[in-house]
Structure formats: C-alpha cells, structure tokens
Write an enzyme that holds these catalytic residues in place. Structure first.
Site, short mmCIF file in Angstrom:
data_model
loop_
_atom_site.label_atom_id
_atom_site.label_comp_id
_atom_site.label_asym_id
_atom_site.label_seq_id
_atom_site.Cartn_x
_atom_site.Cartn_y
_atom_site.Cartn_z
N LYS A 202 0.86 -1.19 0.00
CA LYS A 202 0.00 0.00 0.00
C LYS A 202 0.89 1.23 0.00
CE LYS A 202 -3.55 2.40 2.62
NZ LYS A 202 -4.60 2.27 3.64
N ARG A 212 -10.71 9.86 2.04
CA ARG A 212 -10.56 10.53 3.34
C ARG A 212 -11.69 11.53 3.56
NH1 ARG A 212 -3.92 11.03 3.15
NH2 ARG A 212 -3.57 8.77 3.04
N LYS A 225 1.37 10.06 5.58
CA LYS A 225 1.49 8.67 6.05
C LYS A 225 2.76 8.00 5.56
CE LYS A 225 -3.53 8.05 6.68
NZ LYS A 225 -4.67 7.12 6.57
N GLU A 241 7.43 -6.69 1.13
CA GLU A 241 6.22 -6.54 1.95
C GLU A 241 5.30 -7.76 1.77
OE1 GLU A 241 5.14 -4.63 4.20
OE2 GLU A 241 6.23 -2.75 4.12
N LYS A 256 -2.23 -1.51 -3.82
CA LYS A 256 -3.09 -0.33 -3.75
C LYS A 256 -2.25 0.93 -3.84
CE LYS A 256 -6.05 1.92 -0.43
NZ LYS A 256 -6.51 1.93 0.94
N SER A 282 -10.34 5.49 -4.45
CA SER A 282 -11.28 6.59 -4.61
C SER A 282 -10.84 7.59 -5.67
CB SER A 282 -11.47 7.28 -3.26
OG SER A 282 -10.23 7.71 -2.73
N TYR A 321 -15.34 0.89 -6.57
CA TYR A 321 -16.61 1.58 -6.31
C TYR A 321 -17.56 1.40 -7.49
CZ TYR A 321 -13.76 3.46 -2.61
OH TYR A 321 -12.93 3.54 -1.53
C1 PBG Z 1 -7.33 3.46 5.63
C2 PBG Z 1 -7.69 3.20 4.23
C3 PBG Z 1 -7.53 4.11 3.18
C4 PBG Z 1 -8.12 3.52 2.07
C5 PBG Z 1 -8.59 2.26 2.44
N1 PBG Z 1 -8.31 2.06 3.79
C6 PBG Z 1 -7.00 5.49 3.15
C7 PBG Z 1 -5.69 5.82 3.68
O1 PBG Z 1 -4.81 4.98 3.85
O2 PBG Z 1 -5.50 7.01 3.96
C8 PBG Z 1 -8.20 4.19 0.73
C9 PBG Z 1 -9.26 3.73 -0.18
C10 PBG Z 1 -9.57 4.64 -1.30
O3 PBG Z 1 -8.93 5.70 -1.51
O4 PBG Z 1 -10.51 4.32 -2.03
N2 PBG Z 1 -6.52 2.63 6.31
#
Ligand code: PBG
Length: 332
Positions: A202, A212, A225, A241, A256, A282, A321
């Site tokens: 990720k 968010r 992050k 990982e 991701k 998203s 989505y």
């Molecule tokens: C949080 C999490 C995130 C997403 C899924 N779980 C956001 C982040 O790490 O800030 C993102 C999913 C998306 O953008 O559709 N742990």
C-alpha cells in the site's frame, strides 16, 4: 528452438479480430462478477444518505438503509463488500479506541448484513484511521506512529470484527508484523476460518484523497502517512512486503492503488502466484467520473476497460466503487 510466428502476408494478426465471435474466442482475459469487491461507506443515524462530494454518485448510508443499499450487489452475485465507517467526531480520540467497541458502526453493520445476506462476504478494514482524531492509522508516541503499540490496538479491533461475523479481515494500516500478530490472536480465539486479505503493498498515495473525505479522516489528518505507507518510487520493496505478509499467514494480498501500480500487480502475481487483489481507489474512481461527467469518456467502456486492465496484470479480483455498475453491465 525458435518458433516461427509467421510472416505477413500469409499471417495476418487482424484475422483474429475479424468479428465479435472470433474476438471472444481468442480473448486471453475476462472480467467477471466473481472478481468484484464493492467498498461501501456507512454512517450513524436514521434515513441518512449523504453524498461524498468528491466521489460523484457515491453515498454514505445509515444502517437502516444498508440492507436495501446492498441488495443489488447481493442479487447480482458480487462475492464481497468491504465496509468503511464514517465515525462521528465525538467518538474519535487519539488512541482510536472506538475501533475495539463490539457495538461500533462497522460491527453492527456486519451483523446486520450477515443476517440479511448470509452468503455475501463481509470484508472488514483493520486500521485506526476512521477512529483517531489525528487521522493516522495507528497510535502516536513522541510524534511517530508507533508500530508495536498500534499492533495491540489492531488485535483488539480484529477480534471484535471477527466476533461480529466478518469473513475477511483486511489490515490496511501498514504496520510491520501485523499479519502474524493478528493471525495468532485470531487462531487463539478460535477464529481459524477468518481470512486475512493483507493490504501488503500500500503506497503513500495522493489518490486516497476522496476516500478521506468520505470517512472524514482527511480534514483532521496531521502530516502524511509516509513513515508507514510505501514510497511510490519502489517496486522491490513491494515484493518484500508481500513476502513478509505471506510468511506471517496472509491468505490473500493486495496492491493499492491500482491503475498507477499495475507493474506491482504483475510482479507480485508472477513472483508469488498467490491470490493478488488490487484496489481501484477513490481517486481513480473520481478521475473517471469527472471525465465522464464532462463528456470526455464513454462511461461504461472506460469503467470496464479500467477493470479488465487489472485482470490482465494478474489480479484475482478488484475492489472497486464501480462494482455494482460493472456487474450490471456484464449481466446485460
Ligand atoms: C485506511 C484506508 C484508506 C483507504 C482504504 N483504507 C485510506 C488511507 O490509507 O488514507 C483508501 C481507499 C480509497 O482511496 O478508495 N486505512
């Protein structure tokens, strides 16, 4: 031995594209309803359907509307939905303790959905960011997201989610050692069938912005992050990982975001040959929708092509989505 692949004009590659039936016959990859996981956002309250401004046509729904919200997905045969809670501000704190509440929003949602649709898999996100007032995925000690203290919180969160009937837990926090720690705790509590889908690779990505907004972790997020999510510059590190998470007991792994990281999907799938999922996040959704809304892209074709690309890269399935819309398009 070299294989003679033929030569023009005796060989014409366009022959296999001549008509629809031939094209279907030679197709190497196919997207199916079985490949889809639908992420959904839930909120407290009654009769609530609140649009996510940065995600056109995506709504957060309250639990009384959830069964109806999910009905199409279940009837279309989409195998799984992934639940994400928008936690009210008054339930957030620095430690994210609401995550361990057996009666929190996501656990109530899971119970309700398992009752209503026993065959629909429920994926529970394991991470603290929907519950912390600082928006980070873990607890903060001396200005740093503390790995091992966070693991203790993730274990509590995982146990209540397994207890609530979630079929798959998906740790998305990127702490080191979380898969092994969570697996051990689940096994000890007798949850030996609870599957772990690890967000293994990720990345610290700009493409999570609209998510968010949806769960309300963005405005409050202090800093970024980058001390736990991966650097977008890296690919070898993604393999490390994934290797760690598999050694620790992950049943499935995830890459991701999706479209900007197709190379990672391919490398992970080729190297490990394990069920590799990809999250069309998203920001990817919003990019396609923004272009569609302005008339720049054909909606259905753009959606299906973006999803097929993940299959071609080697993905076993996609969190998207667009899941319900894509399933409907494939059925018709
Ligand atoms: C949080 C999490 C995130 C997403 C899924 N779980 C956001 C982040 O790490 O800030 C993102 C999913 C998306 O953008 O559709 N742990």
């Amino acid at each position: 031995m070299t294989i003679n692949l033929g030569q023009f004009p005796r060989t014409r590659l366009r022959r296999n594209r001549f008509d629809d039936a031939t094209r279907r016959l030679v197709a190497e990859h196919r997207l199916g309803i079985d490949d889809l996981i639908w992420p959904i956002f839930i909120i407290e309250g009654h009769g609530q359907r609140i649009p996510v401004t940065s995600m056109p046509e995506v709504e957060r729904v309250s639990l009384d509307l959830l069964a109806a919200h999910v009905q199409d997905a279940a009837e279309l045969g989409i195998p799984a939905v992934a639940l994400f809670p928008a936690t009210p501000a008054e339930k957030k704190n620095a430690e994210g303790t609401e995550s361990a509440n057996p009666e929190n929003l996501i656990n109530r949602a899971a119970r309700l959905l398992k009752r209503e649709y026993p065959h629909l898999l429920i994926v529970g996100d394991v991470a603290l960011d929907p519950y912390t007032d600082h928006g980070h995925d873990g607890v903060i000690r001396r200005g740093y997201v503390a790995n091992d203290d966070t693991l203790a919180a993730l274990v509590k969160q995982s146990l209540v989610q397994a207890e609530a009937g979630m079929d798959i837990l998906a740790p998305s926090d990127m702490m080191d050692g979380r898969i092994g720690t969570i697996r051990a705790a689940l096994d000890e509590a007798g949850h030996i069938h609870t599957r772990l889908m690890s967000y293994a690779a990720k990345y610290a990505s700009a493409f999570y912005g609209p998510f968010r907004d949806a769960v309300g972790s963005g405005k409050s997020l202090t800093g970024d992050k980058k001390t736990y999510q991966m650097d977008p510059a890296n690919t070898d590190e993604a393999l490390r990982e994934v290797a760690f998470d598999l050694a620790e007991g992950a049943d499935m792994v995830m890459v991701k975001p999706g479209m900007p990281y197709l190379d990672i999907v391919r490398r992970v799938h080729e190297r490990f040959g394990v069920p590799t999922f990809v999250y069309q996040v998203s920001g990817e959704y919003s990019m396609i929708m923004a272009a569609v809304e302005r008339g720049f892209l054909d909606r259905e074709r753009a959606i299906l092509e973006s999803l097929l690309g993940f299959k071609r890269a080697g993905a076993a399935g996609v969190l998207t989505y667009f899941a319900v819309e894509a399933a409907k398009a494939m059925k018709s």
